[in-house]
Design an enzyme around this catalytic site. Structure first.
Site, PDB file in Angstrom:
ATOM      1  CG  ASN A 198     -31.316  28.222  75.609  1.00 39.13           C
ATOM      2  OD1 ASN A 198     -31.127  28.719  74.416  1.00 39.13           O
ATOM      3  ND2 ASN A 198     -30.865  29.133  76.449  1.00 39.13           N
ATOM      4  CB  ALA A 250     -29.035  24.574  68.510  1.00 42.60           C
ATOM      5  CD  GLU A 293     -28.929  36.579  74.717  1.00 42.98           C
ATOM      6  OE1 GLU A 293     -27.830  36.100  75.844  1.00 42.98           O
ATOM      7  OE2 GLU A 293     -29.607  36.068  74.463  1.00 42.98           O
ATOM      8  CB  CYS A 305     -27.904  33.575  78.878  1.00 40.74           C
ATOM      9  SG  CYS A 305     -29.600  33.998  77.730  1.00 40.74           S
ATOM     10  CD  GLU A 329     -24.142  30.550  80.822  1.00 39.31           C
ATOM     11  OE1 GLU A 329     -24.971  30.964  80.925  1.00 39.31           O
ATOM     12  OE2 GLU A 329     -23.254  30.255  79.989  1.00 39.31           O
ATOM     13  CD  GLU A 337     -31.220  38.945  69.889  1.00 41.67           C
ATOM     14  OE1 GLU A 337     -31.223  38.087  70.725  1.00 41.67           O
ATOM     15  OE2 GLU A 337     -31.034  38.613  68.601  1.00 41.67           O
TER      16      GLU A 337
HETATM   17  P1  ADP Z   1     -24.131  25.567  73.917  1.00 45.11           P
HETATM   18  O1  ADP Z   1     -22.781  25.209  74.468  1.00 45.11           O
HETATM   19  O2  ADP Z   1     -24.928  26.191  74.724  1.00 45.11           O
HETATM   20  O3  ADP Z   1     -24.807  24.424  72.869  1.00 45.11           O
HETATM   21  P2  ADP Z   1     -23.022  26.884  71.454  1.00 45.11           P
HETATM   22  O4  ADP Z   1     -22.741  28.012  71.350  1.00 45.11           O
HETATM   23  O5  ADP Z   1     -22.009  25.782  71.145  1.00 45.11           O
HETATM   24  O6  ADP Z   1     -23.824  26.770  72.841  1.00 45.11           O
HETATM   25  O7  ADP Z   1     -24.313  26.893  70.273  1.00 45.11           O
HETATM   26  C1  ADP Z   1     -25.256  27.938  69.966  1.00 45.11           C
HETATM   27  C2  ADP Z   1     -25.435  27.948  68.617  1.00 45.11           C
HETATM   28  O8  ADP Z   1     -24.254  28.058  68.090  1.00 45.11           O
HETATM   29  C3  ADP Z   1     -25.902  26.299  67.834  1.00 45.11           C
HETATM   30  O9  ADP Z   1     -26.485  26.817  66.815  1.00 45.11           O
HETATM   31  C4  ADP Z   1     -24.594  25.760  67.510  1.00 45.11           C
HETATM   32  O10 ADP Z   1     -24.575  24.890  66.337  1.00 45.11           O
HETATM   33  C5  ADP Z   1     -23.582  27.003  66.984  1.00 45.11           C
HETATM   34  N1  ADP Z   1     -22.318  26.702  66.803  1.00 45.11           N
HETATM   35  C6  ADP Z   1     -21.376  26.355  67.794  1.00 45.11           C
HETATM   36  N2  ADP Z   1     -20.376  26.165  67.219  1.00 45.11           N
HETATM   37  C7  ADP Z   1     -20.266  27.065  66.063  1.00 45.11           C
HETATM   38  C8  ADP Z   1     -19.285  27.026  65.126  1.00 45.11           C
HETATM   39  N3  ADP Z   1     -17.758  26.879  65.312  1.00 45.11           N
HETATM   40  N4  ADP Z   1     -19.833  27.857  63.998  1.00 45.11           N
HETATM   41  C9  ADP Z   1     -20.771  28.009  63.835  1.00 45.11           C
HETATM   42  N5  ADP Z   1     -21.880  27.980  64.772  1.00 45.11           N
HETATM   43  C10 ADP Z   1     -21.655  27.078  65.775  1.00 45.11           C
END
Ligand code: ADP
Length: 473
Positions: A143, A168, A242, A276, A377, A454
């Site tokens: 985001n 991400a 966060e 967030c 959320e 942070e």
């Molecule tokens: P959203 O639901 O807002 O996409 P996520 O928490 O899934 O939020 O994503 C935030 C970050 O966490 C991204 O970089 C995503 O790739 C990472 N992520 C999601 N699942 C995992 C996991 N099992 N292990 C490591 N990183 C993860």
């Protein structure tokens, strides 16, 4: 991917999609566990030399990165708009905010001080110094693709840490551009490494369990944050998270409802509500509901949805289909339980918008605690108005959530402002202020919204160990 100063491809690639029209922008390397291991090892090998540099040397590199970010502002903003969807102006603002972390932590590096402590023994001296924790694993969300990188890497580098970044899957292009920028700023090889991937699980596993990673910093959803923090804790790594939020926005009895509604509109629809710290429940004193909703609805009605690259567009698409489905689910649920829909309420499809993930900016009235949107959320462009009668009732409702990131209060009464500020269980509180964030201010949440802070001095402490020396003389 950038590993030990070399740009690498992988056997597989994955597509980056423009959420405004569903088109493929580019394919990027799809990394896996072995890439993550090599990136951690590179960061570990680069650590001693980087930790030995002076704060002045690290600050000079961070200041160079800051200058490059401003120089490349338009290019970075355009990349972000393409892969993330936010209007170009908002992307440009984010680049500036992201750059602030580089200059702020460049300065702060010079103030990493220790202390001497008086001893009860005449023949003893105590000295406490602060040293970088070591290799940092940073996992960032889609985001705010630029500022979440600098908010983590600027303090890590300032402290003398080396890092592996996993951005991400939706926004790797901005991360690639930032890594090139760090290289151009003179960050030595191996000090920052980048692993892009379409499946975060194997890479995430390495980053949270590898013995050479000393600290995990994560921004993302609460569910993933809890899981990663659990893994990192089991391996005794320092963690900061966060996570999600469910910000209350309180318009108290004495507030100017028109002013508050203007603030709510600017804040709620920022980044299409995908923040967030976005207000999720807007509590309005019953006597102010009418003018508040009238102003909000009128302003929301004037918002133009479309590609962030188009002139005059004030609201971009959501990130994906799942986000669109969530909006429909929350609106349908609220409607069926008696909420009013003052504007919006549906997906936008006219004028080619059906190719992207657009949801109409929406205002829901008479939202009650039994509705999904009151608890879950939203992360999207829905303003949920909850009327209330008394101040105590409003505070209790505002605190009635497992989240504790941001909250907002509108009042013209200083005593009421103080009382409410003290009573709210949230880490960041805006009082008549819709932007209580800055590189110099501690950002972070209570309860399920996270661990650590942070930005600010606190943001640097997260990357430092304290070492005590007891000297017998
Ligand atoms: P959203 O639901 O807002 O996409 P996520 O928490 O899934 O939020 O994503 C935030 C970050 O966490 C991204 O970089 C995503 O790739 C990472 N992520 C999601 N699942 C995992 C996991 N099992 N292990 C490591 N990183 C993860």
């Amino acid at each position: 991917m950038l590993i030990d100063g070399a740009w690498e491809k992988a056997d597989q690639q994955f597509d980056v999609i423009n959420p405004a029209d569903g088109s493929v922008l580019e394919a990027v390397p799809d990394g896996g566990a072995d890439h993550a291991v090599r990136a951690v090892e590179a960061a570990h090998a680069a650590f001693p030399a980087w930790a030995e540099t002076t704060a002045y040397e690290r600050a000079a590199i961070l200041m160079k990165a800051h200058a490059l970010m401003l120089e490349r502002r338009d290019e970075l903003a355009r990349t972000m708009t393409l892969e993330q969807g936010k209007p170009l102006r908002a992307a440009t603002t984010e680049v500036r905010y992201g750059a602030d972390f580089l200059s702020w932590f460049a300065e702060e590096a010079k103030r990493i001080e220790g202390r001497t402590i008086p001893s009860a023994r005449r023949d003893q001296r105590f000295l406490a110094v602060r040293q970088p924790v070591g290799v940092v694993a940073a996992i960032t969300p889609w985001n705010y693709p630029v500022s979440m990188i600098t908010r983590k890497l600027a303090p890590a580098l300032a402290a003398g840490c080396t890092a592996v970044l996993k951005p991400a899957e939706a926004t790797p292009l901005t991360a690639i551009a930032m890594m090139r920028l760090f290289e151009d700023a003179g960050v030595p090889k191996g000090v920052v490494n980048l692993v892009t991937c379409s499946d975060p699980v194997p890479v995430g596993k390495v980053l949270t369990t590898h013995s050479k990673v000393r600290k995990v910093t994560f921004t993302g959803s609460t569910a993933v944050g809890k899981m990663l923090a659990g893994k990192a804790a089991a391996n005794m790594k320092r963690v900061s998270c966060e996570l999600g939020g469910h910000a209350p926005f309180l318009v108290l009895e004495d507030a100017d409802p028109v002013h508050a509604a203007k603030g709510a509109q600017l804040l709620k629809f920022l980044n299409t509500g995908q923040a967030c710290i976005s207000p999720n429940r807007i509590f309005v004193h019953r006597s102010k509901v009418e003018p508040f909703v009238a102003t909000l609805t009128e302003r929301v009605g004037r918002m133009k949805a479309g590609s962030g690259l188009e002139e005059g567009v004030s609201i971009g698409p959501l990130v994906n289909q799942a986000a669109l489905d969530k909006m429909s689910r929350q609106v349908d649920d609220a409607r069926s339980l008696g909420a009013g829909v003052a504007c919006g309420g549906d997906r936008l499809t006219d004028g080619g918008l059906d190719r992207g993930f657009f949801f109409a900016p929406t205002v829901l009235t008479d939202v009650t605690p039994d509705m999904l949107i009151y608890r879950e959320e939203t992360f999207g462009p829905i303003a949920a108005i909850v009327p209330f009668e008394g101040e105590q009732e409003a505070i209790a409702m505002a605190n009635d959530t497992n989240y504790g990131l941001a909250a907002y209060i509108y009042t013209r009464d200083i005593a009421r402002a103080f009382r409410t500020f003290e009573a709210l269980e949230f880490g960041i509180i805006g009082i008549n202020d819709i932007n209580p964030t800055s590189a110099a201010a501690p950002f972070g949440g209570m309860k399920d919204s996270g661990l650590g802070r942070e930005g600010a001095h606190e943001g640097l402490d997260e990357y430092l160990e304290t070492k005590l020396g007891g000297f017998a003389i």
